[in-house]
Design an enzyme around this catalytic site. Structure first.
Site, mmCIF file in Angstrom:
data_model
loop_
_atom_site.group_PDB
_atom_site.id
_atom_site.type_symbol
_atom_site.label_atom_id
_atom_site.label_comp_id
_atom_site.label_asym_id
_atom_site.label_seq_id
_atom_site.Cartn_x
_atom_site.Cartn_y
_atom_site.Cartn_z
ATOM 1 N N LYS A 297 32.462 35.277 41.792
ATOM 2 C CA LYS A 297 31.746 36.072 40.794
ATOM 3 C C LYS A 297 32.540 37.337 40.510
ATOM 4 O O LYS A 297 33.280 37.759 41.409
ATOM 5 C CB LYS A 297 30.333 36.411 41.226
ATOM 6 C CG LYS A 297 30.174 36.998 42.629
ATOM 7 C CD LYS A 297 30.915 38.213 43.053
ATOM 8 C CE LYS A 297 30.729 39.483 42.256
ATOM 9 N NZ LYS A 297 31.622 40.600 42.770
ATOM 10 N N TYR B 124 24.926 41.688 41.377
ATOM 11 C CA TYR B 124 24.057 41.171 42.448
ATOM 12 C C TYR B 124 22.588 41.444 42.126
ATOM 13 O O TYR B 124 21.724 40.602 42.373
ATOM 14 C CB TYR B 124 24.419 41.804 43.797
ATOM 15 C CG TYR B 124 25.708 41.257 44.368
ATOM 16 C CD1 TYR B 124 25.704 40.125 45.175
ATOM 17 C CD2 TYR B 124 26.923 41.856 44.087
ATOM 18 C CE1 TYR B 124 26.877 39.609 45.691
ATOM 19 C CE2 TYR B 124 28.110 41.355 44.600
ATOM 20 C CZ TYR B 124 28.082 40.222 45.400
ATOM 21 O OH TYR B 124 29.247 39.706 45.893
HETATM 22 P P1 NDP Z 1 41.732 41.741 46.204
HETATM 23 O O1 NDP Z 1 42.411 42.670 45.285
HETATM 24 O O2 NDP Z 1 41.580 42.161 47.602
HETATM 25 O O3 NDP Z 1 42.504 40.334 46.209
HETATM 26 C C1 NDP Z 1 42.850 39.668 45.041
HETATM 27 C C2 NDP Z 1 44.081 38.819 45.308
HETATM 28 O O4 NDP Z 1 44.402 38.153 44.100
HETATM 29 C C3 NDP Z 1 45.323 39.625 45.671
HETATM 30 O O5 NDP Z 1 45.421 39.915 47.043
HETATM 31 C C4 NDP Z 1 46.427 38.695 45.220
HETATM 32 O O6 NDP Z 1 46.619 37.724 46.238
HETATM 33 C C5 NDP Z 1 45.820 37.945 44.044
HETATM 34 N N1 NDP Z 1 46.315 38.429 42.745
HETATM 35 C C6 NDP Z 1 46.971 37.651 41.848
HETATM 36 N N2 NDP Z 1 47.292 38.351 40.768
HETATM 37 C C7 NDP Z 1 46.883 39.612 40.971
HETATM 38 C C8 NDP Z 1 46.961 40.802 40.213
HETATM 39 N N3 NDP Z 1 47.518 40.831 38.987
HETATM 40 N N4 NDP Z 1 46.442 41.920 40.749
HETATM 41 C C9 NDP Z 1 45.857 41.916 41.956
HETATM 42 N N5 NDP Z 1 45.751 40.815 42.721
HETATM 43 C C10 NDP Z 1 46.251 39.662 42.230
HETATM 44 O O7 NDP Z 1 40.333 41.373 45.552
HETATM 45 P P2 NDP Z 1 39.051 40.761 46.284
HETATM 46 O O8 NDP Z 1 39.476 39.766 47.264
HETATM 47 O O9 NDP Z 1 38.171 41.855 46.716
HETATM 48 O O10 NDP Z 1 38.312 40.056 45.034
HETATM 49 C C11 NDP Z 1 38.737 38.803 44.516
HETATM 50 C C12 NDP Z 1 37.571 38.163 43.738
HETATM 51 O O11 NDP Z 1 36.503 37.957 44.631
HETATM 52 C C13 NDP Z 1 37.023 39.030 42.604
HETATM 53 O O12 NDP Z 1 36.636 38.208 41.538
HETATM 54 C C14 NDP Z 1 35.797 39.677 43.202
HETATM 55 O O13 NDP Z 1 34.797 40.006 42.257
HETATM 56 C C15 NDP Z 1 35.319 38.588 44.140
HETATM 57 N N6 NDP Z 1 34.575 39.134 45.287
HETATM 58 C C16 NDP Z 1 33.422 38.516 45.651
HETATM 59 C C17 NDP Z 1 32.717 38.959 46.742
HETATM 60 C C18 NDP Z 1 31.524 38.207 47.200
HETATM 61 O O14 NDP Z 1 30.814 38.692 48.070
HETATM 62 N N7 NDP Z 1 31.260 37.015 46.681
HETATM 63 C C19 NDP Z 1 33.120 40.154 47.484
HETATM 64 C C20 NDP Z 1 34.388 40.685 47.078
HETATM 65 C C21 NDP Z 1 35.065 40.180 45.993
HETATM 66 P P3 NDP Z 1 48.083 37.217 46.629
HETATM 67 O O15 NDP Z 1 48.822 38.453 47.122
HETATM 68 O O16 NDP Z 1 47.823 36.221 47.686
HETATM 69 O O17 NDP Z 1 48.686 36.637 45.392
#
Ligand code: NDP
Length: 438
Positions: free
Chosen positions: A183, A268
């Site tokens: 989400k 949420y």
């Molecule tokens: P992060 O920024 O921590 O991680 C995102 C990952 O996406 C990065 O580490 C990277 O992984 C990859 N990525 C690829 N392209 C990009 C870019 N251009 N910029 C940044 N990152 C990129 O985000 P979150 O993990 O917090 O969030 C990811 C998703 O999960 C979002 O949609 C968020 O809304 C959702 N979310 C849902 C939650 C829930 O409880 N259901 C809680 C937190 C987030 P790599 O280095 O491996 O390529």
């Protein structure tokens, strides 16, 4: 009669004696059945698909050994053997994937980690080693489409920044794999429609990871509300707020996040209000604010506060802010009592409290339920849908509806007037109720 065919009423009438699943549970002083008891009506697998080997679709049944008044543990876990579980490729190794999703896969019963996709080769190598993912199952964003040729992968789980969800879901659908997407589903309702069409065209399932809809306390509150246990619901107050620190993070960039507090954490409140009421709003009215000069909010909003009016007459007031101390709670006010959920949207620690009038007194109670891993529950639900060819409880249409509502909320805040919702919502929007251990 086996557990599969027991209705809740049947189950109660059996008083647990003929049900060999460990039975009983706590009938609280007010006559409410404890969730653990409900969980024991969990049906066993029907029409096992080819992936389930013979003999493992039957739950292991232990003899009852506690009395009826003791709080019972949940049913004995009945995991599939690892090589018969649904294989997941996790895409994007950020906070959520590393802190919650990969660890949760270890406690799943029907799902297992088989592949990783990352733009960071060093991190990918380390994480793959930690979780035992074979080098040939590690992909970059350039080689992502080659997941098509990996028979171990059944599901692609998109855990990328919001604005990347659409492209990776559409590309993922073309590999023929089922898709679980974090989400918010995307950054606009138009993108959501494209994602749903792509998955339909490829004949793959699409589920949005609304973990709260699989969380026992929130599900119990929904049951109370929809059964009108505390009378007719009238008002909801909901708040999800947290404090941000880094203006350079993608969450504060409109192009990657799509918006600020509303689509990230306010969602949420929006989604849970719809879930617990089981109806769709017909009008919204909103206020938006960002502290002038704060670099966190040059592109996305800090605060959104909005009301939703539902056909039953319920008014839900919700608020979200990226710049206040963490607060994640909601309360449902009903004719004869209220229900309060603290830590409502947190990863764990939900606290459900209720109050009702008793003569001139007010009886307040805390409803104790076993905690489950929300991420494991939602992934196992999706795996179950794949194994039994069922529609997910939170399909793409659920994400689309939230985006339509968020667009109306932004429009209302911009125009300073209520916005009526006239679009048609096809019912049932959600798939069949998930079969959950609790
Ligand atoms: P992060 O920024 O921590 O991680 C995102 C990952 O996406 C990065 O580490 C990277 O992984 C990859 N990525 C690829 N392209 C990009 C870019 N251009 N910029 C940044 N990152 C990129 O985000 P979150 O993990 O917090 O969030 C990811 C998703 O999960 C979002 O949609 C968020 O809304 C959702 N979310 C849902 C939650 C829930 O409880 N259901 C809680 C937190 C987030 P790599 O280095 O491996 O390529």
């Amino acid at each position: 009669m086996d557990a599969e065919h027991l209705s809740r009423k049947d189950f109660l009438s059996l008083t647990g004696k003929t049900v060999a699943l460990g039975v009983a549970g706590t009938l609280a002083a007010n006559g409410l059945l404890h969730q653990n008891v409900l969980a024991q009506t969990r049906p066993r697998a029907v029409s096992p698909p080819a992936k389930i080997p013979p003999g493992v679709d039957e739950p292991i049944v232990l003899e009852a050994w506690k009395s009826d008044v003791d709080q019972q543990s949940g049913p004995t876990p009945t995991p599939l053997p690892p090589d018969h579980r649904i294989g997941y490729a996790v895409v994007g190794l950020g906070h959520l994937a590393l802190e919650e999703i990969l660890p949760a896969l270890s406690s799943c019963e029907k799902s297992r980690l088989v592949a990783l996709v990352s733009g960071s080769p060093e991190k990918l190598k380390k994480v793959a080693a930690q979780y035992g993912v074979a080098p040939q199952n590690c992909y970059s964003y350039d080689t992502y489409d080659q997941l098509k040729n990996n028979p171990e992968v059944d599901v692609i789980y998109i855990v990328l920044p919001n604005a990347l969800h659409k492209d990776y879901v559409v590309r993922g659908a073309k590999t023929g794999k089922h898709i679980l997407c974090e989400k918010p589903m995307a950054v606009s309702s138009k993108e959501c429609e494209e994602m749903i069409s792509a998955c339909n065209a490829a004949n793959v399932k699409l589920m949005i990871a609304y973990r709260i809809q699989y969380q026992p306390h929130n599900r119990k509150l929904r049951e109370f509300v929809q059964n009108k246990t505390f009378g007719v619901p009238k008002l909801i107050e909901a708040c999800n707020s947290q404090s941000s620190a880094n203006p350079a993070h993608w969450r504060h960039k409109k192009a990657l996040a799509g918006g600020g507090a509303l689509p990230d954490i306010g969602l949420y409140c929006l989604n849970t209000n719809r879930f617990i009421l089981g109806e769709e709003p017909i009008e919204v009215f909103a206020y938006q604010y960002s502290t002038p000069g704060n670099p966190l909010f040059t592109e996305v909003e800090e605060l959104m506060s909005w009301q939703m009016r539902f056909p039953s007459g319920v008014i839900a007031s919700s608020s979200t802010d990226y710049n206040v101390h963490e607060s994640r709670r909601y309360r449902v006010m009903c004719e004869k009592g209220w229900l309060n959920m603290d830590k409502a949207y947190a990863y764990k620690g939900q606290k459900l409290t209720t109050a009702r009038a008793e003569g001139k007194m007010e009886r307040q109670e805390e409803i104790g339920l076993a905690e489950t891993n929300q991420f494991a529950a939602e992934m196992d639900h999706f795996s179950d849908c794949i194994l039994k060819n069922k529609r997910p409880f939170t399909p793409g249409e659920e994400g689309l509806q939230d985006h339509i509502l968020m667009e109306a909320i932004y429009q209302s805040a911009k125009e300073g007037r209520p916005v009526k919702l006239t679009h048609k919502v096809n019912q049932p929007l959600r798939g069949p109720e998930p079969e959950l251990d609790a």
